[in-house]
Design an enzyme around this catalytic site. Structure first.
Site, PDB file in Angstrom:
ATOM      1  N   ASP A  23       0.835  -1.209   0.000  1.00  0.00           N
ATOM      2  CA  ASP A  23       0.000   0.000   0.000  1.00  0.00           C
ATOM      3  C   ASP A  23       0.869   1.259   0.000  1.00  0.00           C
ATOM      4  O   ASP A  23       0.742   2.135   0.862  1.00  0.00           O
ATOM      5  CB  ASP A  23      -0.945  -0.015   1.204  1.00  0.00           C
ATOM      6  CG  ASP A  23      -1.888  -1.201   1.187  1.00  0.00           C
ATOM      7  OD1 ASP A  23      -3.089  -0.990   0.953  1.00  0.00           O
ATOM      8  OD2 ASP A  23      -1.428  -2.342   1.385  1.00  0.00           O
ATOM      9  N   ASP A  44      -1.458  -2.912  -3.986  1.00  0.00           N
ATOM     10  CA  ASP A  44      -1.684  -1.462  -3.938  1.00  0.00           C
ATOM     11  C   ASP A  44      -0.369  -0.720  -4.129  1.00  0.00           C
ATOM     12  O   ASP A  44       0.308  -0.334  -3.170  1.00  0.00           O
ATOM     13  CB  ASP A  44      -2.389  -1.039  -2.654  1.00  0.00           C
ATOM     14  CG  ASP A  44      -3.882  -1.298  -2.695  1.00  0.00           C
ATOM     15  OD1 ASP A  44      -4.377  -1.828  -3.716  1.00  0.00           O
ATOM     16  OD2 ASP A  44      -4.568  -0.984  -1.716  1.00  0.00           O
ATOM     17  N   ASN A  46      -6.600  -3.983  -4.608  1.00  0.00           N
ATOM     18  CA  ASN A  46      -7.834  -3.438  -5.179  1.00  0.00           C
ATOM     19  C   ASN A  46      -7.597  -2.179  -6.012  1.00  0.00           C
ATOM     20  O   ASN A  46      -8.329  -1.895  -6.962  1.00  0.00           O
ATOM     21  CB  ASN A  46      -8.850  -3.153  -4.075  1.00  0.00           C
ATOM     22  CG  ASN A  46      -8.305  -2.277  -2.968  1.00  0.00           C
ATOM     23  OD1 ASN A  46      -7.309  -2.624  -2.324  1.00  0.00           O
ATOM     24  ND2 ASN A  46      -8.945  -1.140  -2.721  1.00  0.00           N
ATOM     25  N   HIS A  52      -3.187  -9.673  -0.967  1.00  0.00           N
ATOM     26  CA  HIS A  52      -3.535  -8.318  -0.516  1.00  0.00           C
ATOM     27  C   HIS A  52      -4.471  -8.300   0.693  1.00  0.00           C
ATOM     28  O   HIS A  52      -4.183  -7.656   1.701  1.00  0.00           O
ATOM     29  CB  HIS A  52      -4.149  -7.526  -1.665  1.00  0.00           C
ATOM     30  CG  HIS A  52      -4.300  -6.067  -1.360  1.00  0.00           C
ATOM     31  ND1 HIS A  52      -3.222  -5.266  -1.022  1.00  0.00           N
ATOM     32  CD2 HIS A  52      -5.393  -5.252  -1.314  1.00  0.00           C
ATOM     33  CE1 HIS A  52      -3.644  -4.028  -0.799  1.00  0.00           C
ATOM     34  NE2 HIS A  52      -4.949  -3.999  -0.964  1.00  0.00           N
ATOM     35  N   HIS A  91     -11.821  -3.052   6.924  1.00  0.00           N
ATOM     36  CA  HIS A  91     -11.846  -4.215   6.019  1.00  0.00           C
ATOM     37  C   HIS A  91     -12.117  -5.529   6.742  1.00  0.00           C
ATOM     38  O   HIS A  91     -11.613  -6.581   6.337  1.00  0.00           O
ATOM     39  CB  HIS A  91     -10.533  -4.306   5.231  1.00  0.00           C
ATOM     40  CG  HIS A  91     -10.231  -3.081   4.422  1.00  0.00           C
ATOM     41  ND1 HIS A  91     -11.074  -2.621   3.435  1.00  0.00           N
ATOM     42  CD2 HIS A  91      -9.185  -2.206   4.467  1.00  0.00           C
ATOM     43  CE1 HIS A  91     -10.562  -1.522   2.893  1.00  0.00           C
ATOM     44  NE2 HIS A  91      -9.423  -1.247   3.507  1.00  0.00           N
ATOM     45  N   HIS A  94      -3.603  -4.042   2.426  1.00  0.00           N
ATOM     46  CA  HIS A  94      -5.000  -3.603   2.426  1.00  0.00           C
ATOM     47  C   HIS A  94      -5.368  -2.767   3.650  1.00  0.00           C
ATOM     48  O   HIS A  94      -5.898  -1.663   3.512  1.00  0.00           O
ATOM     49  CB  HIS A  94      -5.921  -4.815   2.293  1.00  0.00           C
ATOM     50  CG  HIS A  94      -7.290  -4.488   1.778  1.00  0.00           C
ATOM     51  ND1 HIS A  94      -7.526  -3.536   0.819  1.00  0.00           N
ATOM     52  CD2 HIS A  94      -8.504  -5.007   2.089  1.00  0.00           C
ATOM     53  CE1 HIS A  94      -8.823  -3.492   0.549  1.00  0.00           C
ATOM     54  NE2 HIS A  94      -9.442  -4.373   1.310  1.00  0.00           N
ATOM     55  N   HIS A  99      -4.450  -0.327   6.456  1.00  0.00           N
ATOM     56  CA  HIS A  99      -3.365   0.653   6.529  1.00  0.00           C
ATOM     57  C   HIS A  99      -2.853   0.763   7.966  1.00  0.00           C
ATOM     58  O   HIS A  99      -3.008   1.788   8.643  1.00  0.00           O
ATOM     59  CB  HIS A  99      -3.841   2.010   6.009  1.00  0.00           C
ATOM     60  CG  HIS A  99      -4.299   1.939   4.586  1.00  0.00           C
ATOM     61  ND1 HIS A  99      -5.144   2.862   4.016  1.00  0.00           N
ATOM     62  CD2 HIS A  99      -4.036   1.014   3.598  1.00  0.00           C
ATOM     63  CE1 HIS A  99      -5.377   2.529   2.762  1.00  0.00           C
ATOM     64  NE2 HIS A  99      -4.721   1.414   2.486  1.00  0.00           N
TER      65      HIS A  99
END
Length: 433
Positions: free
Chosen positions: A144, A171, A204, A287, A297, A324, A326
């Site tokens: 990410d 990401d 994603n 992820h 999530h 995914h 954070h």
């Protein structure tokens, strides 16, 4: 005791207590990339990846569609003794047209060796170092990433790590349909990714599909070609590779993963070929995390976990990295929702510096399987010392300093006695805890 003295003591204790509690720095802005025109054949956005045994894939972009997809390389600066010819592609996305994206595979290469190379017969000269053929081997890990000032800090800290390979569990650019951001992301990563292989899987934010107009993952697949063909996969969204004594499996959270899917069949076949004497460590990346006590999530990885966790457990996977969310979280050895000494350690590390900020809220009480969790940006360093022991460190971005906030020795399942032996060879079945 004098009342004034008591007050001083109390205030001192309060100050000491406050100083031990980490206060997260505020968010930082998205990076600005000024326009910097270069000659049309000038190689840009250079990054490298593993491409099968003793081979590397060099990827770069030019604005000249006639620029040759050629890499010259050798072990001495400016003395190129070998040439590799590759392929190129480009894509359109609404009003955007990419530059010419070149991919060329070089090799066979010597292990743990410095090579110099240039792309398209053009300067500048780059250099890379191939991974070692045996332990120790070091992975840097961060997902990410995005393109914020925190990303820049994270990359600076990763650059301080003496790593052999970077692992990115999804990401990447946060382009989110604005394709110019893929170009600036390539510029941002080039100083690091042109020198060490970066192995990535999709998140994603790589989907970027437009119903009836554009299929998903077109920019990602065009720019970040991974060794899927070399690992007998039909898709760039899932693949595997070997390095030193490690077999790493990169899975796709956003492509089919049910028991009838191509990915499931490929994973089952890939794991069945793993020889734990040759690769005693088994790592997996994807992820969406399966073990996540953050409020963000929640439950999104449950279906994939239900389908694939039994396969990973039976194969004796040692460590699973995900993104995914954070924030950072590390589990103990876990399987089927509970601590299990023969299960995998799950590490969520979606804290590279993305523009969406940190996920601050965690569920209470903390699950028994969750060992350490913190909502801070940072990166990980996984140094595998030998066939049985590895040192994991998570480095928090404390302002602009690299601070080790979590570290633990991890023992491989190969070395823990969990893997059954059949005729003296490590098997695929796990002993019951």
């Amino acid at each position: 005791m004098d009342s004034k003295l008591v007050l001083v003591v109390v205030l001192a204790l309060l100050v000491a207590s406050a100083s031990t509690k980490y206060v997260r720095p505020p968010p930082r802005k998205t990076l600005h990339f000024p326009w910097d025109p270069k000659p049309s054949s000038y190689p840009q956005q250079v990054h490298i990846s593993l491409a099968g045994a003793k081979h590397m894939r060099i990827t770069w972009v030019t604005s000249d569609r006639y620029s040759p997809s050629i890499v010259e390389y050798g072990t001495s600066s400016k003395n190129y003794t070998s040439i590799a010819r590759g392929e190129n592609t480009s894509y359109k996305y609404l009003l955007y047209r990419s530059g010419t994206i070149h991919h060329a595979v070089i090799g066979p290469l010597h292990d743990d060796t410095l090579y110099f190379y240039r792309c398209g017969r053009e300067d500048p000269e780059f250099h890379l170092k191939t991974p070692p053929s045996q332990f120790p081997v070091t992975f840097s890990v961060a997902g990410d990433l995005g393109q914020t000032e925190w990303t820049k800090t994270t990359l600076g800290h990763i650059d301080q790590c003496k790593y052999d390979i970077h692992l990115l569990p999804g990401d990447l650019s946060y382009a989110d349909h604005i394709q110019r951001r893929w170009d600036t992301f390539g510029e941002l990563l080039q100083p690091l990714a042109s020198r060490r292989p970066w192995m990535v899987t999709q998140g994603n934010h790589e989907m970027e599909n437009i119903p009836f107009l554009k299929d998903g993952f077109l920019p990602y697949n065009s720019r970040w070609k991974m060794p899927y063909a070399e690992s007998n996969s039909n898709s760039n969204l899932y693949y595997s590779f070997d390095v030193a004594g490690v077999h790493a499996v990169m899975l796709g959270s956003y492509t089919d993963y049910d028991k009838y899917s191509d990915q499931f069949r490929w994973l089952k076949a890939d794991l069945s070929k793993v020889n734990r004497r040759r690769t005693p460590w088994l790592l997996v990346l994807f992820h969406m995390p399966w073990y996540n006590s953050n409020e963000a999530h929640q439950g999104e990885g449950d279906e994939m976990m239900e389908t694939m966790e039994p396969l990973l457990h039976a194969a004796g996977v040692d460590v699973v990295f995900a993104g995914h969310v954070h924030a950072y979280e590390r589990s103990n050895c876990v399987f089927n929702g509970r601590s299990n000494r023969c299960g995998a350690v799950h590490i969520t590390i979606g804290d590279g510096g993305n523009k969406e900020g940190l996920a601050h809220e965690y569920k209470e009480p903390q699950p028994k399987w969750s060992v350490f969790r913190e909502a801070s940006f940072g990166h990980g360093e996984f140094k595998i010392m030998n066939s049985t022991h590895a040192l994991w460190r998570w480095h928090r971005n404390d302002d602009d300093q690299r601070v080790t906030s979590d570290q633990v020795w991890i023992i491989s399942l190969f070395g823990s006695g969990c893997l059954l032996k059949k005729n003296g060879e490590p098997g695929k079945t796990l002993m019951e805890p």
